[in-house]
Design an enzyme around this catalytic site. Structure first.
Site, mmCIF file in Angstrom:
data_model
loop_
_atom_site.group_PDB
_atom_site.id
_atom_site.type_symbol
_atom_site.label_atom_id
_atom_site.label_comp_id
_atom_site.label_asym_id
_atom_site.label_seq_id
_atom_site.Cartn_x
_atom_site.Cartn_y
_atom_site.Cartn_z
ATOM 1 N N GLU A 81 -9.985 10.184 -5.052
ATOM 2 C CA GLU A 81 -10.696 10.434 -3.803
ATOM 3 C C GLU A 81 -9.712 10.641 -2.655
ATOM 4 O O GLU A 81 -8.639 10.044 -2.626
ATOM 5 C CB GLU A 81 -11.623 9.262 -3.486
ATOM 6 C CG GLU A 81 -12.803 9.218 -4.441
ATOM 7 C CD GLU A 81 -13.759 8.061 -4.164
ATOM 8 O OE1 GLU A 81 -14.963 8.265 -4.290
ATOM 9 O OE2 GLU A 81 -13.294 6.961 -3.839
ATOM 10 N N CYS A 96 -6.388 11.558 4.466
ATOM 11 C CA CYS A 96 -5.872 10.373 3.794
ATOM 12 C C CYS A 96 -5.791 10.709 2.304
ATOM 13 O O CYS A 96 -6.818 10.958 1.677
ATOM 14 C CB CYS A 96 -6.845 9.222 4.063
ATOM 15 S SG CYS A 96 -6.448 7.726 3.194
ATOM 16 N N CYS A 103 -4.488 1.811 -9.137
ATOM 17 C CA CYS A 103 -3.263 1.175 -8.632
ATOM 18 C C CYS A 103 -2.968 -0.038 -9.507
ATOM 19 O O CYS A 103 -3.878 -0.790 -9.847
ATOM 20 C CB CYS A 103 -3.460 0.733 -7.182
ATOM 21 S SG CYS A 103 -1.993 -0.076 -6.494
ATOM 22 N N CYS A 107 -4.505 -5.817 -5.547
ATOM 23 C CA CYS A 107 -4.781 -6.664 -4.379
ATOM 24 C C CYS A 107 -6.263 -7.046 -4.391
ATOM 25 O O CYS A 107 -7.118 -6.223 -4.711
ATOM 26 C CB CYS A 107 -4.434 -5.931 -3.090
ATOM 27 S SG CYS A 107 -2.705 -5.449 -3.012
ATOM 28 N N CYS A 110 -9.040 -4.958 -2.404
ATOM 29 C CA CYS A 110 -8.995 -3.494 -2.468
ATOM 30 C C CYS A 110 -9.751 -2.945 -3.681
ATOM 31 O O CYS A 110 -9.497 -3.343 -4.818
ATOM 32 C CB CYS A 110 -7.529 -3.066 -2.521
ATOM 33 S SG CYS A 110 -7.300 -1.313 -2.781
ATOM 34 N N CYS A 326 -10.818 2.439 4.408
ATOM 35 C CA CYS A 326 -9.642 1.848 3.761
ATOM 36 C C CYS A 326 -10.063 0.876 2.671
ATOM 37 O O CYS A 326 -10.907 0.019 2.892
ATOM 38 C CB CYS A 326 -8.816 1.024 4.750
ATOM 39 S SG CYS A 326 -8.046 1.967 6.016
HETATM 40 N N1 SAH Z 1 -0.966 0.963 -1.488
HETATM 41 C C1 SAH Z 1 -0.706 1.247 -0.132
HETATM 42 C C2 SAH Z 1 -1.484 2.403 0.420
HETATM 43 C C3 SAH Z 1 -2.962 2.467 0.121
HETATM 44 S S1 SAH Z 1 -4.019 1.300 0.865
HETATM 45 C C4 SAH Z 1 -0.916 0.011 0.709
HETATM 46 O O1 SAH Z 1 -1.520 -0.923 0.228
HETATM 47 O O2 SAH Z 1 -0.441 0.012 1.839
HETATM 48 C C5 SAH Z 1 -4.138 1.776 2.549
HETATM 49 C C6 SAH Z 1 -4.473 0.645 3.508
HETATM 50 O O3 SAH Z 1 -5.809 0.142 3.326
HETATM 51 C C7 SAH Z 1 -3.551 -0.541 3.334
HETATM 52 O O4 SAH Z 1 -3.152 -1.086 4.552
HETATM 53 C C8 SAH Z 1 -4.462 -1.478 2.579
HETATM 54 O O5 SAH Z 1 -4.001 -2.770 2.624
HETATM 55 C C9 SAH Z 1 -5.771 -1.268 3.303
HETATM 56 N N2 SAH Z 1 -6.938 -1.826 2.619
HETATM 57 C C10 SAH Z 1 -7.101 -2.108 1.313
HETATM 58 N N3 SAH Z 1 -8.307 -2.669 1.093
HETATM 59 C C11 SAH Z 1 -8.919 -2.741 2.287
HETATM 60 C C12 SAH Z 1 -10.198 -3.196 2.722
HETATM 61 N N4 SAH Z 1 -11.073 -3.685 1.868
HETATM 62 N N5 SAH Z 1 -10.495 -3.110 4.043
HETATM 63 C C13 SAH Z 1 -9.620 -2.593 4.919
HETATM 64 N N6 SAH Z 1 -8.403 -2.138 4.576
HETATM 65 C C14 SAH Z 1 -8.064 -2.204 3.273
HETATM 66 FE FE1 SF4 Z 2 -2.778 -0.892 -4.475
HETATM 67 FE FE2 SF4 Z 2 -4.946 -1.322 -2.976
HETATM 68 FE FE3 SF4 Z 2 -2.972 -3.094 -3.020
HETATM 69 FE FE4 SF4 Z 2 -2.581 -0.707 -1.788
HETATM 70 S S1 SF4 Z 2 -4.031 -2.315 -1.198
HETATM 71 S S2 SF4 Z 2 -1.180 -1.785 -3.206
HETATM 72 S S3 SF4 Z 2 -3.827 0.603 -3.151
HETATM 73 S S4 SF4 Z 2 -4.267 -2.547 -4.786
#
Ligand code: SAH
Ligand code: SF4
Length: 334
Positions: A81, A96, A103, A107, A110, A326
């Site tokens: 996406e 974006c 991934c 996390c 996420c 995000c």
């Molecule tokens: N892997 C990279 C880039 C992709 S995520 C990273 O983690 O930075 C892009 C952004 O979205 C990151 O700052 C991530 O922490 C944030 N993000 C992930 N899950 C989220 C959520 N549920 N609500 C808001 N931001 C989120």
């Molecule tokens: Fe991967 Fe999501 Fe963590 Fe970014 S925030 S490193 S996309 S698991």
């Protein structure tokens, strides 16, 4: 779309063809080789067969029309996406992009992390996401002004392909977007930060911190065990020394998880060269666990930072209702 074999086909063609084709694909944004009237018919047919320009996708648009989310089906049927964010009164159109299918870092907050890791994206699969929205905007006589690697995946775990894509996106003969309009967000892969400090291109770095002590950061970001906070800041300091470019610290506000006054004070202590940092407070988009912080708690957190002389902004939230915000990208899986 498959442009990977383009150079092989062009080998037997005169050199100027390369330039013509780059212009057709990246500037004129043709969607089909049939539109490339300037090329001989035989070449057009060959390209049509071996390097198709079509992108298998589905775009959905939010009610306020500010966000468009594209689901792209790759040649091996995996899905990714990408999101287009349109900033109403300015002409800013930010795409974006994803760097991986899924991934591996998992996390807890996420949605991409939840689906696990499938594979890295090829440079052309990264570029394809940009071209799709560039073609979409062309119909409204608008252009992409910014690209952020904040979609699915961790860009520094696919460093080579991400930078190969960036070079083409930045190349004046190709897409031609200024490096300062391109940003990479990392969860804190320090090898990537160190490598990027050596790059000639002046692209922007954003680091997802989200927590100020290792114990709680490890609970939500498993990669923190390998890349703890001190290690990340050491890499950032080295990056600042080498590039003198401002770094963005992304901090997602989760209710009573990481949003206390004490957390804000700890964050301020971690930031030594205040003028070289910008803290971006991100509202947590619910993905199952945790709750977003209240407006009041965000305001107080921001005030603490500002009192210590640190610039802080709140990130506008795009596309929540179409799961384009995000951390909500899961390739249609969740
Ligand atoms: N892997 C990279 C880039 C992709 S995520 C990273 O983690 O930075 C892009 C952004 O979205 C990151 O700052 C991530 O922490 C944030 N993000 C992930 N899950 C989220 C959520 N549920 N609500 C808001 N931001 C989120
Ligand atoms: Fe991967 Fe999501 Fe963590 Fe970014 S925030 S490193 S996309 S698991």
């Amino acid at each position: 779309m498959n442009l990977a074999d383009l150079n092989k086909i062009l080998k037997s063609e005169p050199a100027y063809r390369q330039k013509q084709i780059e212009k057709l694909v990246y500037r004129d944004l043709i969607e089909n080789w049939r539109e490339a009237k300037i090329l001989p018919l035989a070449l057009r047919e060959k390209l049509d067969k071996e390097c198709p320009l079509s992108i298998n996708n589905k775009i959905i648009i939010s009610d306020d029309k500010k966000t468009a989310k594209a689901l792209i089906i790759l040649d091996d049927n995996l899905k990714i996406e990408s999101v287009l964010m349109r900033y109403g009164n300015s002409n800013r159109n930010t795409v974006c992009v994803s760097s991986q299918v899924g991934c591996p870092l998992g996390c807890k907050f996420c949605a991409t992390g939840k689906i696990g890791f499938k594979r890295n994206l090829e440079p052309m699969e990264i570029i394809e996401q940009v071209l799709l929205f560039a073609r979409y905007l062309k119909k409204e006589k608008a252009k992409i002004t910014n690209i952020v690697f904040m979609g699915m995946g961790e860009p520094f775990l696919n460093y080579e392909n991400v930078f190969e894509a960036i070079k083409i996106l930045n190349d004046k003969d190709c897409f031609g977007l200024g490096a300062r309009h391109i940003s990479i967000s990392t969860i804190g892969i320090t090898e990537g930060i160190e490598k990027m400090a050596e790059e000639k291109l002046q692209i922007n770095l954003a680091v997802s911190l989200h927590s100020v002590d290792n114990e709680s950061r490890s609970k939500i970001i498993p990669a923190n065990k390998k890349y703890p906070i001190e290690k990340i800041f050491k890499a950032i300091e080295n990056y600042l020394k080498k590039t003198k470019r401002r770094v963005m610290v992304e901090y997602m506000m989760m209710d009573k998880v990481n949003d206390s006054i004490q957390d804000a004070e700890k964050l301020a202590k971690l930031i030594t060269q205040k003028h070289l940092y910008l803290v971006n407070l991100i509202l947590y988009n619910p993905t199952g666990i945790f709750k977003p912080s209240s407006k009041e708690r965000i305001k107080k957190f921001k005030e603490v930072l500002e009192k210590k002389g640190i610039s802080a902004t709140e990130r506008y939230r795009f596309g929540k209702e179409i799961k384009a915000a995000c951390g909500q990208l899961a390739g249609g899986v969740i």
